[in-house]
Design a protein around this motif. Structure first.
Motif, PDB file in Angstrom:
ATOM      1  N   PHE A  85       0.792  -1.237   0.000  1.00  0.00           N
ATOM      2  CA  PHE A  85       0.000   0.000   0.000  1.00  0.00           C
ATOM      3  C   PHE A  85       0.825   1.289   0.000  1.00  0.00           C
ATOM      4  O   PHE A  85       0.627   2.156  -0.854  1.00  0.00           O
ATOM      5  N   PRO A  86       1.766   1.454   0.956  1.00  0.00           N
ATOM      6  CA  PRO A  86       2.427   2.769   1.002  1.00  0.00           C
ATOM      7  C   PRO A  86       3.206   3.098  -0.267  1.00  0.00           C
ATOM      8  O   PRO A  86       3.382   4.270  -0.592  1.00  0.00           O
ATOM      9  N   HIS A  87       3.650   2.069  -0.985  1.00  0.00           N
ATOM     10  CA  HIS A  87       4.395   2.317  -2.222  1.00  0.00           C
ATOM     11  C   HIS A  87       3.466   2.419  -3.436  1.00  0.00           C
ATOM     12  O   HIS A  87       3.827   3.028  -4.444  1.00  0.00           O
ATOM     13  N   ALA A  88       2.284   1.803  -3.345  1.00  0.00           N
ATOM     14  CA  ALA A  88       1.349   1.805  -4.474  1.00  0.00           C
ATOM     15  C   ALA A  88       0.619   3.144  -4.603  1.00  0.00           C
ATOM     16  O   ALA A  88       0.269   3.561  -5.714  1.00  0.00           O
ATOM     17  N   VAL A  89       0.393   3.813  -3.480  1.00  0.00           N
ATOM     18  CA  VAL A  89      -0.426   5.038  -3.481  1.00  0.00           C
ATOM     19  C   VAL A  89       0.000   6.055  -4.543  1.00  0.00           C
ATOM     20  O   VAL A  89      -0.842   6.566  -5.283  1.00  0.00           O
ATOM     21  N   PRO A  90       1.295   6.365  -4.676  1.00  0.00           N
ATOM     22  CA  PRO A  90       1.639   7.381  -5.677  1.00  0.00           C
ATOM     23  C   PRO A  90       1.579   6.866  -7.120  1.00  0.00           C
ATOM     24  O   PRO A  90       1.713   7.653  -8.045  1.00  0.00           O
ATOM     25  N   LEU A  91       1.389   5.551  -7.302  1.00  0.00           N
ATOM     26  CA  LEU A  91       1.471   4.960  -8.637  1.00  0.00           C
ATOM     27  C   LEU A  91       0.112   4.694  -9.270  1.00  0.00           C
ATOM     28  O   LEU A  91       0.017   4.491 -10.484  1.00  0.00           O
ATOM     29  N   VAL A  92      -0.917   4.621  -8.456  1.00  0.00           N
ATOM     30  CA  VAL A  92      -2.214   4.212  -8.981  1.00  0.00           C
ATOM     31  C   VAL A  92      -2.873   5.387  -9.702  1.00  0.00           C
ATOM     32  O   VAL A  92      -3.052   6.450  -9.128  1.00  0.00           O
ATOM     33  N   PRO A  93      -3.211   5.211 -10.985  1.00  0.00           N
ATOM     34  CA  PRO A  93      -3.844   6.321 -11.719  1.00  0.00           C
ATOM     35  C   PRO A  93      -5.157   6.750 -11.066  1.00  0.00           C
ATOM     36  O   PRO A  93      -5.791   5.986 -10.344  1.00  0.00           O
ATOM     37  N   ARG A  94      -5.560   7.993 -11.335  1.00  0.00           N
ATOM     38  CA  ARG A  94      -6.718   8.586 -10.672  1.00  0.00           C
ATOM     39  C   ARG A  94      -8.021   7.849 -10.951  1.00  0.00           C
ATOM     40  O   ARG A  94      -8.972   7.961 -10.194  1.00  0.00           O
ATOM     41  N   ASP A  95      -8.073   7.067 -12.053  1.00  0.00           N
ATOM     42  CA  ASP A  95      -9.312   6.367 -12.373  1.00  0.00           C
ATOM     43  C   ASP A  95      -9.219   4.866 -12.071  1.00  0.00           C
ATOM     44  O   ASP A  95     -10.021   4.081 -12.573  1.00  0.00           O
ATOM     45  N   VAL A  96      -8.271   4.474 -11.254  1.00  0.00           N
ATOM     46  CA  VAL A  96      -8.137   3.072 -10.844  1.00  0.00           C
ATOM     47  C   VAL A  96      -8.377   2.994  -9.336  1.00  0.00           C
ATOM     48  O   VAL A  96      -7.776   3.748  -8.565  1.00  0.00           O
TER      49      VAL A  96
ATOM     50  N   ALA B  22      -7.915  16.255  -9.413  1.00  0.00           N
ATOM     51  CA  ALA B  22      -7.275  16.949 -10.538  1.00  0.00           C
ATOM     52  C   ALA B  22      -7.173  16.008 -11.731  1.00  0.00           C
ATOM     53  O   ALA B  22      -7.476  14.819 -11.625  1.00  0.00           O
ATOM     54  N   ASP B  23      -6.736  16.549 -12.877  1.00  0.00           N
ATOM     55  CA  ASP B  23      -6.504  15.653 -14.005  1.00  0.00           C
ATOM     56  C   ASP B  23      -5.126  14.987 -13.852  1.00  0.00           C
ATOM     57  O   ASP B  23      -4.413  15.250 -12.879  1.00  0.00           O
ATOM     58  N   ARG B  24      -4.769  14.132 -14.796  1.00  0.00           N
ATOM     59  CA  ARG B  24      -3.513  13.384 -14.670  1.00  0.00           C
ATOM     60  C   ARG B  24      -2.304  14.300 -14.577  1.00  0.00           C
ATOM     61  O   ARG B  24      -1.279  13.929 -14.005  1.00  0.00           O
ATOM     62  N   ASP B  25      -2.429  15.497 -15.145  1.00  0.00           N
ATOM     63  CA  ASP B  25      -1.310  16.427 -15.124  1.00  0.00           C
ATOM     64  C   ASP B  25      -1.319  17.337 -13.901  1.00  0.00           C
ATOM     65  O   ASP B  25      -0.506  18.253 -13.808  1.00  0.00           O
ATOM     66  N   GLY B  26      -2.270  17.081 -12.979  1.00  0.00           N
ATOM     67  CA  GLY B  26      -2.256  17.833 -11.729  1.00  0.00           C
ATOM     68  C   GLY B  26      -2.994  19.154 -11.790  1.00  0.00           C
ATOM     69  O   GLY B  26      -2.783  20.015 -10.929  1.00  0.00           O
ATOM     70  N   ARG B  27      -3.875  19.315 -12.802  1.00  0.00           N
ATOM     71  CA  ARG B  27      -4.616  20.571 -12.944  1.00  0.00           C
ATOM     72  C   ARG B  27      -6.080  20.374 -12.556  1.00  0.00           C
ATOM     73  O   ARG B  27      -6.712  19.402 -12.988  1.00  0.00           O
ATOM     74  N   PHE B  28      -6.582  21.294 -11.749  1.00  0.00           N
ATOM     75  CA  PHE B  28      -7.964  21.199 -11.274  1.00  0.00           C
ATOM     76  C   PHE B  28      -8.911  21.860 -12.269  1.00  0.00           C
ATOM     77  O   PHE B  28      -8.754  23.037 -12.591  1.00  0.00           O
ATOM     78  N   ARG B  29      -9.887  21.099 -12.741  1.00  0.00           N
ATOM     79  CA  ARG B  29     -10.962  21.662 -13.580  1.00  0.00           C
ATOM     80  C   ARG B  29     -12.267  21.260 -12.919  1.00  0.00           C
ATOM     81  O   ARG B  29     -12.905  20.295 -13.316  1.00  0.00           O
ATOM     82  N   MET B  30     -12.603  21.962 -11.850  1.00  0.00           N
ATOM     83  CA  MET B  30     -13.683  21.512 -10.964  1.00  0.00           C
ATOM     84  C   MET B  30     -14.937  22.371 -11.108  1.00  0.00           C
ATOM     85  O   MET B  30     -14.863  23.576 -11.309  1.00  0.00           O
ATOM     86  N   LEU B  31     -16.058  21.704 -10.963  1.00  0.00           N
ATOM     87  CA  LEU B  31     -17.371  22.328 -11.109  1.00  0.00           C
ATOM     88  C   LEU B  31     -18.019  22.507  -9.733  1.00  0.00           C
ATOM     89  O   LEU B  31     -18.060  21.564  -8.941  1.00  0.00           O
ATOM     90  N   ALA B  32     -18.528  23.700  -9.476  1.00  0.00           N
ATOM     91  CA  ALA B  32     -19.235  23.943  -8.214  1.00  0.00           C
ATOM     92  C   ALA B  32     -20.745  23.911  -8.430  1.00  0.00           C
ATOM     93  O   ALA B  32     -21.266  24.575  -9.331  1.00  0.00           O
ATOM     94  N   VAL B  33     -21.427  23.086  -7.628  1.00  0.00           N
ATOM     95  CA  VAL B  33     -22.891  23.034  -7.664  1.00  0.00           C
ATOM     96  C   VAL B  33     -23.401  23.117  -6.223  1.00  0.00           C
ATOM     97  O   VAL B  33     -24.454  22.588  -5.893  1.00  0.00           O
ATOM     98  N   VAL B  92     -22.259  10.745 -10.482  1.00  0.00           N
ATOM     99  CA  VAL B  92     -20.879  11.174 -10.728  1.00  0.00           C
ATOM    100  C   VAL B  92     -20.093  10.012 -11.333  1.00  0.00           C
ATOM    101  O   VAL B  92     -20.029   8.930 -10.755  1.00  0.00           O
ATOM    102  N   PRO B  93     -19.514  10.211 -12.529  1.00  0.00           N
ATOM    103  CA  PRO B  93     -18.744   9.128 -13.151  1.00  0.00           C
ATOM    104  C   PRO B  93     -17.582   8.679 -12.261  1.00  0.00           C
ATOM    105  O   PRO B  93     -17.095   9.445 -11.429  1.00  0.00           O
ATOM    106  N   ARG B  94     -17.124   7.457 -12.482  1.00  0.00           N
ATOM    107  CA  ARG B  94     -16.118   6.854 -11.613  1.00  0.00           C
ATOM    108  C   ARG B  94     -14.788   7.597 -11.607  1.00  0.00           C
ATOM    109  O   ARG B  94     -14.007   7.456 -10.671  1.00  0.00           O
ATOM    110  N   ASP B  95     -14.528   8.382 -12.659  1.00  0.00           N
ATOM    111  CA  ASP B  95     -13.256   9.091 -12.722  1.00  0.00           C
ATOM    112  C   ASP B  95     -13.400  10.579 -12.414  1.00  0.00           C
ATOM    113  O   ASP B  95     -12.522  11.365 -12.742  1.00  0.00           O
ATOM    114  N   VAL B  96     -14.495  10.943 -11.779  1.00  0.00           N
ATOM    115  CA  VAL B  96     -14.710  12.330 -11.374  1.00  0.00           C
ATOM    116  C   VAL B  96     -14.767  12.384  -9.849  1.00  0.00           C
ATOM    117  O   VAL B  96     -15.508  11.617  -9.229  1.00  0.00           O
ATOM    118  N   GLY B  97     -13.968  13.266  -9.261  1.00  0.00           N
ATOM    119  CA  GLY B  97     -13.938  13.384  -7.805  1.00  0.00           C
ATOM    120  C   GLY B  97     -15.151  14.120  -7.267  1.00  0.00           C
ATOM    121  O   GLY B  97     -15.898  14.753  -8.017  1.00  0.00           O
TER     122      GLY B  97
END
Lengths: 366, 366
Positions: A85-96, B22-33, B92-97
């Motif tokens: 876990f502690p090593h996986a956290v920075p590696l897991v893509p945001r949609d996994v 954020a997106d994969r590149d670390g940029r926030f494109r967030m919607l407020a409701v 909310v889709p699975r890849d949206v925070g």
């Protein structure tokens, strides 16, 4: 939405996190990297050492490699809390999604002659810590034999129930893995155990589908040993001839029996079989109603023979390993979406008690 | 990884959940409701009623529509816990925070003549419930004027600190929104307040960047009023001429001052301005070092004029509303990735104390 389809109400923490474990269509294509003893043994074998000589850093590094290369192709990854876990956290893509194991590796021998198996949790680790850490689900592995002593069964059942209750309190999905085992012989590769498997797996599915365990996803074995089933018994998977114990029709019936016994969605585990055997089993399980897979060694085990050559391991994982995972995904395309298992075809999911005052009820301050 | 780049250690719950916002590149494109009073007022206006005549169901339905159509185009969505969250969860889709607000709508008047503003939390709602519900971050909105009385400043600071500490205990990202306001005049559209804005916004950024607040992302206003800045003061945005209070060079300097005062990554809010004004501000903020946006009304406000015609609203949201969100995303393409703000260029993120025994330290049972 199908006309007349059911509306299914879940708590928000379960719902949001289940959605993150599966793909958009509700099918689980999950990667297991939570192996500990079996991985340690494989690294020892590859380097001519004893398991005790394999260090923390070696296990952590290999798990990191597996996760980094394969996770982007899975809908979620299962890791252990110690090395992974502690090593996986920075590696897991945001949609996994990320699942974390609770149980100590292996099992504790118990009962007459130590032939029974009991689980215990990793010391210093808990469902609350899994929740706090940001993982999307807690996973517990139990060995289970419906003919074990009442004391051992009660131990395993009690542990599952305690974890299920803790997950409900934390509003976190609970994935329960049940692995059957033979009481008689120490080895699982026997005609006797092959014959017992359909009954044992169905019994396990039935037991842990009871409401009191509050399981959200069951992770189960293939409910038969395909190496004892024609035409595969002629050594198709490993070159070794074995007696025929059941027909393919009987194996199909065993898969249906498990799917009928399982109330929550269930996913197939690989339990150390090779990719070809796993894919045959996965197609049969999916045909019977499984919702996908959570699979480790069938995907990546051959990479370990290349250890300690990390470059060779990486090359294998980026090609053959990735291909294995994608083939499993293809075999699961017809899997039953988890929300259809929970709510029936066309089910619409919603948050329990959604409506005015919801936040006060959920907050527990009415 | 850049040679010599920093390694930045975060707790896993903060890290995993920030990645999902954020997106994969670390940029926030967030919607407020998460608007409540302002949304209620807009629905009342559109139907010739008083705000009190707008029902819970109407607010919930409009928020559901906004979320369902726009969320798939955002990296994350901010909702309120009363009307929004329970209905947003299944959409909310699975890849949206998902972020959830903590504060009660509006503010409480305080101080001399009731000219100061204090926040309070939604009754029956807490950081722990946000965490339990599966959301990826807790958001708190504070009104702040650095020249307000010591008692009012202490109130706002104390609330921010308490929320920051609760988020740290829950290992959940804390997004703090700070909105400045004029003490002298009740209206914000004055040359005097326009002149104060750069100083107020920088003071707010500096105050709440202190370690004791444990803020992970700051949500800030544009630190100037572009309607008082040439060439926009000639009524470019709303047809009304206003005096010039500062030059574009001075406004750029104000943006840099905020970016320098903000220790955590910061995102721009829209605060009710139209899309054209918002996009100009966003480009300037991004140029100065903002990490993206968290924006509501600039994206979807014009849809509300079509209420109660939900079909017309939906048609507008699927075309013009979606376009607004995508244009904001395009303006944020050069935003500063949040992990570079936290760790510097090429920073490598890792879990704090990752290594042998991590799980026992995190579990709190050494």
């Amino acid at each position: 939405m199908t006309p007349g389809a059911a509306t299914v109400a879940l708590s928000p923490g379960k719902l949001l996190n289940l959605v993150r474990l599966a793909d958009r269509d509700g099918r689980f294509r999950m990667l297991a990297v939570d192996q500990r003893d079996s991985l340690r043994a494989a690294l020892a074998r590859a380097t001519g050492r004893s398991p005790g000589q394999v260090s923390y850093e070696e296990l952590a590094r290999v798990k990191t490699l597996l996760t980094e290369i394969l996770a982007p192709h899975a809908t979620a990854v299962l890791v252990d809390p110690v090395y992974g876990f502690p090593h996986a956290v920075p590696l897991v893509p945001r949609d996994v999604g990320l699942l974390t194991a609770l149980e100590e590796t292996g099992y504790e021998p118990a009962g007459e002659g130590g032939r029974e198996r009991r689980a215990r949790l990793v010391e210093g680790w808990s469902v609350d810590q899994v929740k706090r850490s940001g993982a999307n689900a807690a996973k517990l592995l139990l060995h289970y034999n419906p003919e074990a002593s009442a004391a051992t069964r009660a131990h395993q059942q009690g542990l599952a129930q305690a974890v299920g209750e803790a997950c409900a309190r934390a509003d976190l999905p609970f994935l329960l893995e049940v692995v059957t085992y033979p009481l008689g012989a120490p080895a699982a590769d026997t005609p006797e155990f092959a014959r017992d498997r359909p009954r044992y797996t169905a019994a396990a599915a039935e037991e842990f589908s009871q409401e009191r365990y509050r399981v959200d996803v069951l992770k189960l074995e293939f409910p038969a040993d395909l190496r004892y089933c024609p035409p595969f018994h002629h050594g198709v998977f490993d070159g070794r001839e074995r007696p025929a114990v059941y027909t393919l029709t009987e194996v199909r019936a065993a898969c249906r029996a498990v799917s009928e016994a399982a109330r929550p969605p269930w996913v197939l585990l690989s339990g150390g079989v090779g990719i070809d055997e796993f894919l045959v089993g996965l197609e049969l399980a999916v045909e019977a109603g499984a919702s996908g897979f959570l699979c480790g060694r069938a995907i990546w085990q051959p990479a370990l023979a290349r250890y300690p050559d990390l470059t060779a391991m990486e090359a294998w994982l980026r090609t053959a390993g990735t291909r294995n995972l994608l083939r499993a995904g293809a075999a699961a395309v017809g899997a039953r979406p988890w929300f259809e298992v929970v709510g029936g075809p066309g089910a619409r999911l919603q948050v329990r008690e959604a409506g005015e005052g919801w936040h006060r009820k959920y907050g527990g301050t009415p």
